[in-house]
Design an enzyme around this catalytic site. Structure first.
Site, PDB file in Angstrom:
ATOM      1  N   SER A 192      -5.800 -12.198   5.935  1.00  0.00           N
ATOM      2  CA  SER A 192      -6.043 -10.876   5.201  1.00  0.00           C
ATOM      3  C   SER A 192      -7.709 -11.188   4.768  1.00  0.00           C
ATOM      4  O   SER A 192      -8.467 -11.047   5.567  1.00  0.00           O
ATOM      5  CB  SER A 192      -5.232 -10.795   3.857  1.00  0.00           C
ATOM      6  OG  SER A 192      -5.431  -9.874   3.395  1.00  0.00           O
ATOM      7  N   ASP A 233       1.159  -4.024  11.086  1.00  0.00           N
ATOM      8  CA  ASP A 233       0.093  -4.477   9.934  1.00  0.00           C
ATOM      9  C   ASP A 233      -0.410  -2.951   9.930  1.00  0.00           C
ATOM     10  O   ASP A 233      -1.234  -2.706  10.742  1.00  0.00           O
ATOM     11  CB  ASP A 233      -0.668  -5.412  10.040  1.00  0.00           C
ATOM     12  CG  ASP A 233      -1.490  -5.774   8.954  1.00  0.00           C
ATOM     13  OD1 ASP A 233      -1.543  -4.928   8.014  1.00  0.00           O
ATOM     14  OD2 ASP A 233      -2.491  -6.766   9.103  1.00  0.00           O
ATOM     15  N   HIS A 276       1.617  -7.395   8.064  1.00  0.00           N
ATOM     16  CA  HIS A 276       0.687  -8.109   7.458  1.00  0.00           C
ATOM     17  C   HIS A 276       1.055  -9.590   7.392  1.00  0.00           C
ATOM     18  O   HIS A 276       0.144 -10.640   7.415  1.00  0.00           O
ATOM     19  CB  HIS A 276       0.137  -7.615   6.446  1.00  0.00           C
ATOM     20  CG  HIS A 276      -1.166  -8.032   5.839  1.00  0.00           C
ATOM     21  ND1 HIS A 276      -2.298  -7.789   6.842  1.00  0.00           N
ATOM     22  CD2 HIS A 276      -1.837  -8.562   4.778  1.00  0.00           C
ATOM     23  CE1 HIS A 276      -3.289  -7.911   5.995  1.00  0.00           C
ATOM     24  NE2 HIS A 276      -3.106  -8.568   5.090  1.00  0.00           N
TER      25      HIS A 276
END
Length: 692
Positions: free
Chosen positions: A546, A628, A660
């Site tokens: 991320s 995602d 994600h």
């Protein structure tokens, strides 16, 4: 300064389970992926029973499944017992009825989730609701005569009854949208909303199709994608429901403005917005046991999802609101009233820990109740506080806090971890960017023969968020103990932007994504290798997901000669594309000054990794998930394309059924196999992986 994390004040938080035997071995992902996971504790008001949901791993089906367990708190040495555990059925969300005997829970028996009930002493479950299409969750009223349930329905649905929709046999397959959200987290918008309905109970069975209580509001309650029962609550008399909801508006992805509403449980009047004056987030409505007060947290700045979460209290008779923790520079992350309504028990991150604090309901005085460890659930009772807690070296278990004494209630993974030798964790700090004190930690294998023949290679972990922390907590995704178990010295740094160090430290990353955080990481890695001689500064790989994945792409162009390899998971590669592809626009726009890309491209381009691809040279493993929608998988493909185009050794992993995060157990094992294999490949000089 150095501080070795050994245990909590009661000697519990960091003790894995039992003393490791002589044949102990290091932790592996095979261990982690099969551990039992406890959550959602419920305690009978008389303090007799603790019931919880427990996840077990079904490797063959590549998923988890849930059962209900119970523990008799009145018997010394009592062992956990299964309460509801039908094969191939998920039993979750236990809640006690006022009689302290009946346990209500959700189960997907028959395919859809509905509410069931079972005596806590055991017996055959009976069905309470039979909602076509199922429900997403429920909350039993304190009076025991009503259920609040939430389910996905079209806005304005008068009840839970599914409408009859005539389908056009000639219709195409396209999704058609006129406004955002088009998709959120890992799901495409389908026109439904999570809505609240109240069902009366008669003889323990739900009657009718429920009454809608949200009126003309359009939004999700609980919020999506992560909201749950903590976002709704009952008044003690069962007449009023309090809930958090963000009104969708024209562009919902620009708003974090959840408000607290009060609605009559019989649907006789529209909801009343109790926090209309605050255009920032209000959430976690929690009513005091005496029914006189409502607590929640409030942020101050619209559009900012990581602002300080201040504990608020409303006198329900007068309407007077008090910002109870306005002078406490920490963010409240959970709320629970003491049984006498005199104190509010909260959790809050504080320098790599997440302890329980008691807040005086009148004065706002804050008292810390636990020390080391990450508290994940708090259930106050008349005889003490039952809570769940984990750490870097121990998954969640339940504990009882009475006064200053803490007693461990469960060791659900004792058998599985009996042969595992957990690593040691040592905290350190250094002077980082802006002259501020920055904290980090190192994780050292419990028994490292590498130290005798050479220094340990480094796995340098960079957390996501970016408003987050690689704190003293257990993870089933990025687990430092697994990296240490494979023979790596782990280094993690809570750079500017991290949480648990005061709001100013968290805010410092805005308009600064590649600035102070990178400086902190550079200084932090050097501080660690200077302090801990067993770390091999010349054999280091950097890893992150991320925001941490963004930082991996940024490091490629800004710190290209430091690492043997990089692992980049779901990271931003091109800030311009990200600005138009991500779903929660509020986050990306806030981080770059509070405006869209087209109004100030320079703010986004200043820290854009794509602009420095010409400097890239470090071998990189790129990982992404097709589901995602936060940082779409096209960002990962673009990173891989850049690497391949420049002739840099690289590999791309695409998970077709992950978002994600990597959540499925076999996918998690594959992830670690690929990641650790990548690290081994590039740090292989003299590496000796511990095998005992």
């Amino acid at each position: 300064m150095r501080m070795t994390l050994i245990a909590s004040a009661a000697g519990l938080a960091l003790a894995a389970v039992l003393a490791a035997p002589a044949t102990a071995r290091p932790l592996t992902i095979d261990d982690v992926s099969t551990l039992s996971r406890v959550s959602a504790p419920a305690v009978s008001k008389d303090g007799h029973w603790l019931v919880w949901q427990q996840r077990e791993t079904d490797l063959a089906a590549n998923k988890g499944r849930f059962d209900l367990w119970r523990l008799d708190l009145t018997k010394k040495g009592a062992k956990p017992e299964k309460l509801a555990a039908e094969p191939d059925i998920n039993e979750t969300a236990p809640q006690f009825a006022p009689d302290d005997v009946t346990v209500y829970f959700a189960a997907n028996k028959g395919g859809d989730d509905n509410v069931w009930a079972v005596p806590v002493t055991g017996g055959s479950p009976r069905q309470v609701t039979n909602v076509a299409g199922g429900i997403n969750g429920f909350k039993l009223s304190p009076t025991g005569d009503k259920l609040l349930v939430w389910a996905d329905r079209k806005p304005g649905a008068p009840s839970l009854e599914l409408p009859l929709e005539k389908k056009d046999p000639n219709a195409g397959e396209a999704r058609i949208y006129d406004q955002l959200f088009v998709r959120h987290w890992d799901t495409w918008a389908d026109g439904t909303r999570s809505q609240l309905f109240v069902l009366p109970l008669k003889d323990g069975v739900a009657q009718g199709n429920g009454t809608a209580i949200e009126g003309r509001l359009i939004g999700d309650s609980p919020s999506k994608p992560f909201g749950g029962p903590e976002e709704v609550d009952w008044s003690p008399d069962g007449k009023t429901v309090y809930f958090a909801l963000r009104e969708a508006g024209r562009i919902e992805p620009l708003s974090v403005n959840l408000d607290i509403f009060a609605a009559p449980a019989d649907g006789s009047a529209p909801p009343v917005n109790l926090t209309a004056d605050n255009k920032a987030m209000d959430n976690l409505p929690t009513v005091s046991p005496d029914g006189k007060s409502l607590a929640w947290f409030a942020m101050a700045r619209p559009g900012y999802e990581a602002d300080r979460q201040v504990l608020m209290v409303r006198d329900l008779a007068s309407g007077k609101v008090t910002a109870l923790t306005k002078d406490w520079d920490r963010s409240v992350t959970s709320i629970a009233w003491s049984p006498d309504s005199k104190a509010i028990l909260v959790t809050a991150e504080d320098t790599q820990e997440t302890p329980i604090f008691s807040v005086d309901a009148k004065t706002g005085k804050v008292t810390r109740l636990t020390q080391l460890g990450n508290v994940t659930a708090v259930v106050p009772t008349k005889t003490g506080i039952v809570f769940a807690m984990n750490s870097l070296t121990a998954p969640d278990d339940f504990y009882l806090l009475k006064g200053k004494a803490t007693t461990r209630l469960t060791s659900v993974n004792a058998d599985r971890l009996a042969g595992v030798d957990m690593p040691s964790v040592t905290r350190f700090n250094f002077t980082g960017a802006n002259g501020d004190t920055v904290w980090g930690y190192v994780v050292k294998p419990a028994s490292a023969p590498e130290i005798e023949v050479g220094k340990l290679p480094i796995a340098f972990l960079v957390h996501g968020g970016p408003q987050g922390s690689f704190n003293n907590s257990w993870s089933y995704r990025w687990n430092p103990a697994v990296f240490a178990g494979h023979g790596y010295g782990v280094v993690a740094v809570d750079f500017h932007g991290s949480t648990g160090y005061g709001q100013a430290f968290t805010d410092a990353i805005r308009n600064n994504w590649g600035g102070w955080p990178l400086e902190d990481l550079q200084k932090g890695l050097k501080a660690a290798t200077d302090k801990f001689a067993w770390l091999d500064a010349d054999r280091a790989c950097a890893l992150g997901a991320s925001y941490g994945g963004y930082m991996m792409n940024w490091i490629e162009g800004q710190w290209p000669d430091r690492f043997k390899c990089i692992v980049q998971h779901d990271g931003v590669f091109d800030a311009r594309a990200m600005a138009y592809e991500t779903e929660e626009l509020w986050f990306d726009e806030w981080e770059h000054g509070g405006h869209p890309y087209y109004e100030d491209p320079a703010a986004f381009e200043k820290w854009n990794p794509v602009n420095y691809v010409d400097r890239w040279k470090t071998p990189m493993l790129v990982i992404t998930g097709e589901k995602d929608y936060r940082i779409p998988y096209t960002q990962g493909i673009a990173s891989f394309t850049a690497l391949q185009r420049r002739g840099i050794p690289s590999r791309l992993i695409v998970n077709p059924n992950e978002n994600h995060w990597v959540l499925k157990p076999r996918n998690s094992r594959q992830w670690y196999g690929q990641v650790l294999g990548w690290l081994d490949r590039w740090t292989s000089d003299n590496i000796v992986v511990s095998s005992r």
